[in-house]
Enzyme design. Structure first.
Site, PDB file in Angstrom:
ATOM      1  N   GLY A  48       0.980  -1.499  -0.198  1.00 46.64           N
ATOM      2  CA  GLY A  48       0.339   0.104   0.144  1.00 46.64           C
ATOM      3  C   GLY A  48       1.245   0.731   0.351  1.00 46.64           C
ATOM      4  O   GLY A  48       1.848   1.151  -0.803  1.00 46.64           O
ATOM      5  N   CYS A  80       6.242  -5.203   0.448  1.00 44.49           N
ATOM      6  CA  CYS A  80       6.071  -4.003   0.135  1.00 44.49           C
ATOM      7  C   CYS A  80       6.089  -2.823   1.107  1.00 44.49           C
ATOM      8  O   CYS A  80       7.441  -2.788   1.281  1.00 44.49           O
ATOM      9  CB  CYS A  80       5.335  -3.906  -1.078  1.00 44.49           C
ATOM     10  N   ARG A 107      13.259   2.875  -1.407  1.00 40.34           N
ATOM     11  CA  ARG A 107      11.482   2.606  -1.473  1.00 40.34           C
ATOM     12  C   ARG A 107      11.926   3.015  -2.963  1.00 40.34           C
ATOM     13  O   ARG A 107      12.087   4.068  -3.612  1.00 40.34           O
ATOM     14  CB  ARG A 107      10.483   3.864  -1.154  1.00 40.34           C
ATOM     15  N   ILE A 136       5.742  -4.106  -7.740  1.00 43.32           N
ATOM     16  CA  ILE A 136       4.844  -2.970  -7.935  1.00 43.32           C
ATOM     17  C   ILE A 136       5.398  -1.328  -6.758  1.00 43.32           C
ATOM     18  O   ILE A 136       5.867  -1.230  -5.523  1.00 43.32           O
ATOM     19  CB  ILE A 136       3.163  -2.619  -7.495  1.00 43.32           C
ATOM     20  N   HIS A 172       4.882  -8.946  -4.168  1.00 43.94           N
ATOM     21  CA  HIS A 172       3.773  -9.026  -3.648  1.00 43.94           C
ATOM     22  C   HIS A 172       2.979 -10.630  -4.021  1.00 43.94           C
ATOM     23  O   HIS A 172       2.197 -10.728  -5.487  1.00 43.94           O
ATOM     24  CB  HIS A 172       2.764  -8.486  -4.690  1.00 43.94           C
ATOM     25  N   GLU A 174       1.281 -12.025  -2.747  1.00 43.45           N
ATOM     26  CA  GLU A 174      -1.248 -12.594  -3.004  1.00 43.45           C
ATOM     27  C   GLU A 174      -1.481 -12.311  -4.082  1.00 43.45           C
ATOM     28  O   GLU A 174      -3.044 -12.441  -4.197  1.00 43.45           O
ATOM     29  CB  GLU A 174      -1.914 -11.356  -1.982  1.00 43.45           C
TER      30      GLU A 174
HETATM   31  N1  GLN Z   1       6.084   2.420  -2.432  1.00 45.67           N
HETATM   32  C1  GLN Z   1       5.142   2.050  -2.159  1.00 45.67           C
HETATM   33  C2  GLN Z   1       5.441   3.301  -0.613  1.00 45.67           C
HETATM   34  O1  GLN Z   1       6.919   3.648  -0.722  1.00 45.67           O
HETATM   35  C3  GLN Z   1       5.029   0.931  -1.744  1.00 45.67           C
HETATM   36  C4  GLN Z   1       4.124  -0.181  -3.223  1.00 45.67           C
HETATM   37  C5  GLN Z   1       3.240  -1.186  -2.120  1.00 45.67           C
HETATM   38  O2  GLN Z   1       3.252  -1.638  -1.239  1.00 45.67           O
HETATM   39  N2  GLN Z   1       2.795  -1.519  -3.712  1.00 45.67           N
HETATM   40  O3  GLN Z   1       5.166   2.599   0.265  1.00 45.67           O
END
Ligand code: GLN
Length: 191
Positions: A48, A80, A107, A136, A172, A174
């Site tokens: 997220g 993530c 990140r 992602i 991910h 999931e």
């Molecule tokens: N780029 C998001 C972050 O820095 C992480 C992306 C993700 O959880 N898919 O929080």
């Protein structure tokens, strides 16, 4: 005993995690409140937006419940954004974090053109060949401490790590139908 796995449902793709555990030998539940977190034998922190999930953790007192779960050595798996929240160090950021895992992360580390991609990853400890992995806007790990085991790399970037009761994936699991990482986490819970 069937273990209860909490999926932290403050923000992000918690529903997909819930679904991914639905056919496994566990009771997966969405958790939002500290007391709900404390009823679990394992916890998943989903992908997220790590800044948002962090703020909500603090606001609802969920951070302290997660710390208690960690003290009980209950397994905690971050994917993530969840990996970012588990990290001790987030490069160039002072955003709130749990800071439980002795790693540094960067990140959005795979660059703009490849914000999202799918690849096959060879993972230590996961049988039956490579695992399809969806990235992602993913982070990667730039430093690991002594107690941290690297389970997978992608072109020399570290993307999956394990330290005691903690597991973190930059991708991910999931979102694919392979359930081998969920099973790996459940094995940690059952041990
Ligand atoms: N780029 C998001 C972050 O820095 C992480 C992306 C993700 O959880 N898919 O929080």
């Amino acid at each position: 005993m069937t273990p209860r796995i909490g999926i932290l449902a403050l923000q992000g793709d918690f529903a997909k995690h819930l679904h991914a555990f639905s056919e496994s030998d566990c009771e997966a539940v969405l958790v939002k409140k500290p007391e709900e977190v404390l009823e679990c034998q394992g916890l998943v922190i989903p992908g997220g937006e790590s800044t948002t999930i962090g703020k909500l953790c603090e606001r609802f007192g969920v951070d302290e419940a997660i710390m208690q779960l960690h003290q009980r050595e209950a397994p905690i798996w971050g994917t993530c954004a969840g990996m970012i929240l588990l990290a001790k160090e987030i490069e160039g950021s002072d955003q709130w974090r749990l800071g439980l895992m002795d790693i540094a992360v960067r990140r959005n580390a795979f660059g703009r053109q490849v914000n999202s991609f799918v690849t096959d990853l060879k993972i230590d400890g996961i049988p039956d060949g490579p695992v399809r992995a969806v990235f992602i806007r993913a982070p990667y790990v730039t430093r690991v401490g002594r107690g941290v085991e690297v389970l997978a790399t992608l072109k020399d970037k570290i993307v999956m790590v394990h330290q005691d009761n903690l597991l973190a994936t930059a991708f991910h699991p999931e979102l694919t139908d392979a359930r081998r990482i969920q099973q790996y986490f459940l094995n940690m819970v059952q041990q």
